[in-house]
Design a protein around this motif. Structure first.
Motif, PDB file in Angstrom:
ATOM      1  N   GLU A  39     -17.757 -29.426  29.241  1.00 53.24           N
ATOM      2  CA  GLU A  39     -18.431 -28.807  30.383  1.00 53.24           C
ATOM      3  C   GLU A  39     -18.523 -27.283  30.227  1.00 53.24           C
ATOM      4  O   GLU A  39     -19.598 -26.694  30.431  1.00 53.24           O
ATOM      5  CB  GLU A  39     -17.686 -29.132  31.690  1.00 53.24           C
TER       6      GLU A  39
ATOM      7  N   ILE B 118     -19.967 -29.289  42.030  1.00 49.54           N
ATOM      8  CA  ILE B 118     -19.792 -30.385  41.075  1.00 49.54           C
ATOM      9  C   ILE B 118     -20.243 -31.655  41.788  1.00 49.54           C
ATOM     10  O   ILE B 118     -19.791 -31.959  42.891  1.00 49.54           O
ATOM     11  CB  ILE B 118     -18.329 -30.533  40.617  1.00 49.54           C
TER      12      ILE B 118
ATOM     13  N   PRO C 102     -18.056 -36.406  40.635  1.00 46.48           N
ATOM     14  CA  PRO C 102     -17.165 -36.506  39.475  1.00 46.48           C
ATOM     15  C   PRO C 102     -16.539 -37.897  39.298  1.00 46.48           C
ATOM     16  O   PRO C 102     -16.477 -38.413  38.182  1.00 46.48           O
ATOM     17  CB  PRO C 102     -16.088 -35.445  39.758  1.00 46.48           C
TER      18      PRO C 102
END
Length: 372
Positions: A167, A210, A213
């Motif tokens: 990432e 984000i 996840p």
């Protein structure tokens, strides 16, 4: 609604370049286009956004085709549909298959708006004339060259598909071109609870958010991660109904939702999620599913609702297609997309091109038993 019949066609559109995520690769986009006709010659368009393979949800173009033909359209045929808001309850006896349901529901919303001679945005209560556009960059994209192109277009947010453990490298590469522009990454549910520490160490990247996840049914660990990070947590695959949205809010599992019409079953549920978000003062954004211009028009209209204050996955048509199946492709100018102003979803379908791209189709008669 004076319904006559529905045409369901499978259209195969080759992407300009493959779209790769951690869960799947799309080279040719097989999608279902729904055409709902009334007796006065009006036609409403919807799109079933399920993929050919079940890597995103269990639904596929094949399952949606069968559900529409053998279950969903027969139920509608036997029912009285005076308003598209009735479709949700009419189909409540059929479990799941939100994308198939959404395809006919959105087509009927388009048809209804055209019958009223009004833009669908106005009927739904949209408040924005232009909506902010973000762009999605897949694992197969060339970040260095493509990010520069999208930066010139003024996109307001950049979503990166990532591989676990890489990432930081991916985000740093994009930052070299984008500077402090909003960047997020999409986890697509690839992380496990044991990755919690790894994810919290990414907090220093100053990400916009984000997205998803953990796995779609895991509200608990999304809640735990949200407590540990200053980075905002977004839910995507987890939100498949208004109850999922309410539960996620009550559990503190997310700061925002990515709302996709197909994933939640259409406008009726999307509007309910929007209502909950407004009460909770939660910002929303509209996600994309590699739609044609028909599905993109519906997305842009959804994003015109008040609580959709974050840039959505609303990139212009040429992002994915050499030639879209609508005659006025969507454009991004200074990071904004104009919300259609013509009746219905406000686009003109290129039937000649769509016929050329059609793999198979069937027509379902709705007028036989409906007394509308």
């Amino acid at each position: 609604m004076n319904l006559k019949d529905v045409v369901v066609r499978q259209v195969a559109m080759k992407l300009k370049q493959p779209f790769q995520t951690a869960n799947g690769l799309v080279v040719t986009r097989d999608t279902l286009i729904i055409e709902a006709y009334d007796h006065d010659g009006y036609v409403g368009y919807g799109e079933c956004v399920a993929f050919a393979d079940p890597f995103y949800t269990p639904e596929t173009t094949t399952t949606a085709w069968d559900m529409l033909k053998h279950f969903i359209l027969p139920v509608i045929q036997k029912s009285r549909i005076d308003h598209p808001n009735q479709v949700h309850d009419t189909l409540s006896s059929i479990q799941g298959h939100q994308m198939a349901k959404a395809s006919i529901e959105t087509a009927l919303w388009d048809l209804y708006a055209k019958q009223q001679g009004m833009p669908l945005k106005d009927i739904l209560g949209g408040v924005y004339d232009h909506v902010e556009s973000g762009v999605v960059l897949s694992l197969s994209d060339d970040l260095s060259s493509q990010v520069k192109h999208y930066k010139k277009k003024g996109y307001k947010r950049y979503k990166l598909k990532v591989q676990k453990g890489q990432e930081r490298e991916t985000i740093d590469k994009a930052r070299q071109v984008l500077g402090d522009a909003p960047i997020m990454f999409d986890g697509n549910g690839i992380y496990e609870p044991e990755d919690m520490l790894h994810l919290t160490k990414l907090d220093d990247l100053d990400l916009h958010m984000i997205e998803q996840p953990f796995r779609q049914d895991d509200f608990f660990y999304h809640h735990q991660l949200r407590k540990e990070m200053k980075t905002k947590i977004c839910l995507d695959e987890s939100i498949q109904s208004e109850h999922d949205a309410f539960q996620a809010m009550e559990l503190g599992a997310a700061d925002t939702f990515n709302v996709k019409l197909g994933r939640v079953g259409g406008y009726h549920v999307a509007q309910m999620i929007h209502h909950y978000a407004k009460v909770a003062n939660m910002p929303l954004w509209c996600g994309g599913m590699l739609e044609t211009g028909i599905g993109r028009a519906h997305n842009v209209i959804l994003a015109s609702l008040e609580q959709f204050t974050l840039p959505g996955d609303l990139s212009e048509s040429e992002r994915y297609w050499e030639q879209d199946i609508i005659k006025q492709p969507f454009k991004v100018k200074n990071g904004l997309v104009q919300v259609p102003t013509k009746p219905g979803i406000g686009v003109t379908v290129d039937h000649k091109l769509m016929d050329k791209l059609t793999v198979r189709q069937f027509t379902f008669d709705l007028a036989t038993t409906q007394q509308l």
